[in-house]
Design a protein around this motif. Structure first.
Motif, PDB file in Angstrom:
ATOM      1  N   ARG A 144     -16.140   3.450 -15.105  1.00  0.00           N
ATOM      2  CA  ARG A 144     -16.060   3.685 -13.653  1.00  0.00           C
ATOM      3  C   ARG A 144     -15.070   2.722 -12.999  1.00  0.00           C
ATOM      4  O   ARG A 144     -14.277   3.114 -12.130  1.00  0.00           O
ATOM      5  N   ALA A 145     -15.094   1.463 -13.429  1.00  0.00           N
ATOM      6  CA  ALA A 145     -14.175   0.478 -12.854  1.00  0.00           C
ATOM      7  C   ALA A 145     -12.726   0.804 -13.209  1.00  0.00           C
ATOM      8  O   ALA A 145     -11.818   0.622 -12.382  1.00  0.00           O
TER       9      ALA A 145
ATOM     10  N   LEU B 289      -9.519   1.724 -10.767  1.00  0.00           N
ATOM     11  CA  LEU B 289      -8.226   1.066 -10.901  1.00  0.00           C
ATOM     12  C   LEU B 289      -7.101   2.088 -11.050  1.00  0.00           C
ATOM     13  O   LEU B 289      -6.064   1.994 -10.387  1.00  0.00           O
ATOM     14  N   ALA B 290      -7.302   3.071 -11.919  1.00  0.00           N
ATOM     15  CA  ALA B 290      -6.271   4.085 -12.162  1.00  0.00           C
ATOM     16  C   ALA B 290      -5.958   4.893 -10.910  1.00  0.00           C
ATOM     17  O   ALA B 290      -4.841   5.391 -10.748  1.00  0.00           O
ATOM     18  N   ARG B 291      -6.933   5.031 -10.022  1.00  0.00           N
ATOM     19  CA  ARG B 291      -6.739   5.812  -8.799  1.00  0.00           C
ATOM     20  C   ARG B 291      -6.311   4.959  -7.610  1.00  0.00           C
ATOM     21  O   ARG B 291      -6.128   5.485  -6.509  1.00  0.00           O
TER      22      ARG B 291
ATOM     23  N   ALA C 158       0.843  -1.195   0.000  1.00  0.00           N
ATOM     24  CA  ALA C 158       0.000   0.000   0.000  1.00  0.00           C
ATOM     25  C   ALA C 158       0.877   1.243   0.000  1.00  0.00           C
ATOM     26  O   ALA C 158       1.994   1.237   0.508  1.00  0.00           O
ATOM     27  N   ALA C 159       0.369   2.295  -0.580  1.00  0.00           N
ATOM     28  CA  ALA C 159       1.106   3.567  -0.594  1.00  0.00           C
ATOM     29  C   ALA C 159       1.005   4.213   0.775  1.00  0.00           C
ATOM     30  O   ALA C 159      -0.011   4.151   1.444  1.00  0.00           O
TER      31      ALA C 159
ATOM     32  N   ALA D  12      -8.515  12.705 -18.992  1.00  0.00           N
ATOM     33  CA  ALA D  12      -9.796  13.260 -18.551  1.00  0.00           C
ATOM     34  C   ALA D  12     -10.845  12.160 -18.455  1.00  0.00           C
ATOM     35  O   ALA D  12     -11.647  12.115 -17.512  1.00  0.00           O
ATOM     36  N   ARG D  13     -10.830  11.239 -19.425  1.00  0.00           N
ATOM     37  CA  ARG D  13     -11.813  10.155 -19.423  1.00  0.00           C
ATOM     38  C   ARG D  13     -11.624   9.224 -18.229  1.00  0.00           C
ATOM     39  O   ARG D  13     -12.593   8.734 -17.653  1.00  0.00           O
ATOM     40  N   MET D  14     -10.363   8.963 -17.867  1.00  0.00           N
ATOM     41  CA  MET D  14     -10.149   8.030 -16.757  1.00  0.00           C
ATOM     42  C   MET D  14     -10.055   8.740 -15.416  1.00  0.00           C
ATOM     43  O   MET D  14      -9.992   8.084 -14.368  1.00  0.00           O
TER      44      MET D  14
END
Length: 349
Positions: A330-331, A335-337, A31-32, A76-78
């Motif tokens: 949304r999924a 994931l990206a975040r 974990a960060a 922007a999309r993700m």
């Protein structure tokens, strides 16, 4: 995101030679940890994050969008920034382009470049290894020295498996590929390019790994800093585990690409340099569920230190846009975040 010391923007030849093929494995945290807003993790001279993994993508491929528009649109999309931008060059093109340099040096969100270069479609690998393109390599080296001292990832003629011609004298045998890769890297280094972090990129498919010449593709630890695979979620793949460890009954001895890389390259970081999930008309929830599986399963693969998505509505075998439906989008944003990909910061020039 991983904090990289400013001194890592460029490196000396001695530093590079000591890093190449060292067999050092970076430790991984699950974990960060943020301390007063500062990233908790660092990256090595070979851009290996000490915890988590780089998050990146090849944005809006085959749409015709200029690279800056594509990157800003995809981010922007993700709803998140990319650590690594995957771009493609061929032949005599000089790289990085001015637009790519701007994206790498963006003061608001700097990005690492993963540059994918096929030196020629007109010369065989054996000819390149023999010096046929030395003038081209030298010209590129001069451009890089003048233009881009920052560290960047460089892969040379990615996915060579389906270009191999095993016939004698073809100039395109697996051993010719290894010699070509070595020659290009060593020539660049001799010409003063010390900031390229080299990546050997395989297709990641069992049928090619079963070929008798497969092991002969590898150019050598001294010229390969990272190893990579380019797997895609076809009808046989159900989740991230299946993506990075594809197997087939007819190739019973093949353990899967990640397992093979663990055994073959235990000290090298692994990059998933391209991965994509195809739209399934009979299962519109598939992408959403697949992206959720990446979040659940990524920590099982601590040697994977970079994950770069191939975002394209017109990929050769289907639509890999990460937001081809709202649930998938949304999924993918979740994931990206995910903190696993947000524990380190891209170095600022």
């Amino acid at each position: 995101m991983v904090a990289v010391p400013a001194a890592l923007g460029a490196c000396s030849g001695a530093e590079h030679s000591s890093a190449a093929g060292s067999g050092t494995r970076a430790p991984v945290e699950t974990a960060a940890k943020e301390l007063e807003g500062a990233p908790a993790c660092t990256a090595t001279a070979r851009l290996i994050p000490s915890c988590g993994a780089w998050w990146g993508l090849a944005p809006e491929v085959f749409t015709g969008a200029p690279i800056e528009q594509a990157v800003h649109g995809a981010e922007a999309r993700m709803g998140a920034a990319a650590d690594v931008l995957h771009v493609y060059h061929r032949g005599s093109e000089l790289f990085p382009t001015a637009a790519e340099v701007r994206l790498a040096r963006d003061p608001a969100r700097p990005r690492l470049l993963m540059i994918n270069w096929k030196p020629s479609f007109d010369h065989t690998w054996a000819e390149i290894a023999g010096g046929a393109l030395d003038a081209r390599i030298d010209r590129l080296a001069g451009y890089l020295r003048r233009t881009f001292p920052e560290r960047f990832f460089l892969t040379i003629h990615h996915e060579p498996e389906n270009d191999v011609d095993a016939s004698s004298g073809s100039g395109m045998q697996a051993t010719d590929y290894a010699a070509m890769f070595r020659h290009v890297v060593l020539r660049l280094r001799e010409q003063g390019v010390k900031n390229a972090v080299t990546v050997m990129t395989y297709m990641g498919a069992p049928n090619w790994a079963a070929k008798p010449w497969f092991e002969e593709l590898y150019p050598g630890d001294d010229v390969v800093d990272w190893v990579a695979m380019d797997p895609y979620a076809d009808d046989r793949v159900q989740d991230f585990d299946g993506l990075v460890n594809k197997t087939r009954e007819e190739y019973a001895r093949w353990p899967g690409f990640y397992r093979w890389m663990q055994a073959r390259f235990p000290g090298k970081p692994v990059m998933v340099a391209e991965w994509g999930v195809f739209e399934r008309q009979d299962d519109p929830s598939f992408k959403k569920e697949f992206f959720a599986s990446v979040r659940r399963q990524i920590k099982r693969y601590p040697q994977i230190k970079a994950l770069l998505y191939f975002d394209s509505p017109r990929a050769p075998r289907g639509d890999t846009s990460f937001d081809s439906n709202s649930a998938a989008g949304r999924a993918f944003t979740e994931l990206a975040r995910d903190p696993y990909f947000r524990s380190t910061s891209v170095p600022r020039p």
